[in-house]
Design an enzyme around this catalytic site. Sequence first.
Site, PDB file in Angstrom:
ATOM      1  N   HIS A 166       1.371   6.825  -0.921  1.00 31.04           N
ATOM      2  CA  HIS A 166       0.534   6.018  -0.032  1.00 31.04           C
ATOM      3  C   HIS A 166      -0.808   5.792  -0.722  1.00 31.04           C
ATOM      4  O   HIS A 166      -1.610   6.716  -0.831  1.00 31.04           O
ATOM      5  CB  HIS A 166       0.358   6.765   1.293  1.00 31.04           C
ATOM      6  CG  HIS A 166      -0.210   5.924   2.377  1.00 31.04           C
ATOM      7  ND1 HIS A 166      -1.537   5.564   2.418  1.00 31.04           N
ATOM      8  CD2 HIS A 166       0.380   5.375   3.470  1.00 31.04           C
ATOM      9  CE1 HIS A 166      -1.743   4.830   3.506  1.00 31.04           C
ATOM     10  NE2 HIS A 166      -0.598   4.696   4.148  1.00 31.04           N
TER      11      HIS A 166
ATOM     12  N   HIS B 261       0.801  -1.238   0.000  1.00 31.79           N
ATOM     13  CA  HIS B 261       0.000   0.000   0.000  1.00 31.79           C
ATOM     14  C   HIS B 261       0.828   1.279   0.000  1.00 31.79           C
ATOM     15  O   HIS B 261       0.277   2.355  -0.232  1.00 31.79           O
ATOM     16  CB  HIS B 261      -0.937   0.016   1.211  1.00 31.79           C
ATOM     17  CG  HIS B 261      -0.259   0.398   2.478  1.00 31.79           C
ATOM     18  ND1 HIS B 261       0.610  -0.446   3.148  1.00 31.79           N
ATOM     19  CD2 HIS B 261      -0.283   1.541   3.180  1.00 31.79           C
ATOM     20  CE1 HIS B 261       1.085   0.168   4.214  1.00 31.79           C
ATOM     21  NE2 HIS B 261       0.562   1.383   4.259  1.00 31.79           N
TER      22      HIS B 261
END
Length: 176
Positions: free
Chosen positions: A89, A74
Site C-alpha cells: 500500500h 496506490h
Amino acid sequence: MAPPPPPAPAVATEAGESVEIGSHMVGSVVLLADVKDPTFSSGALGAGTAVEPTEGKLYAPADGKITVAFPTGHAYGLRTEDGLDLLMHIGMDTVELDGKHFEPKVAKGDTVKRGDVIAEFDIPAIKAAGYPLATPMVITNSKKAAASVEDVQVSGASVTSADSLLKVALKAKANA
C-alpha cells in the site's frame, strides 16, 4: 541501477522451509509498528514491514502473480510462488488522490519476477498533497501460511529492491 536479485527459491512444500521476501522499494526501513495507520501498525492485516521511499517506484518483492491492482494505482496484491499473499500500500490514505500521481505498470493477473516495477509514483507531489509515504508490505495470509515472519533489516536501514526485508518460515501447504 542495482543488478537483478538472484532467482527466488523453488515452490515450498514442507513446513519450516524459509523464504526471503525482497524489498518493494528503495528507501529506509520503517517497522510495521511505527506506520501511522493502526490497521497496518497493529498487524491486523498481517505480519510485515514498511519502507519510506526515496525513489518513486514500487517493485515486486518476489516472483508471483498480481492478484489485486487498484485502479487508483496506490495498492497491489501479489501471490508469491510460495503461496504468500502480499499487500503493498503506497503511503497512507493515498486512495483519496484517486490515481493522481500514480502510474500502474501491471494489471491483475500479470505474472511478475522479483525486481519488476509494479508502479511508479511522484513522491514530491504526493507529499505536497499532504500524504505520508511510508509504504507497508504485509503478508495477509501470514497466520495461515507462515510459521514465523522475521524482519531481516533494522529500522532506518537503507534498502534497494535487491535487498531482502522479511524471512518467512512456511507452514506446510494444504494437500502437500
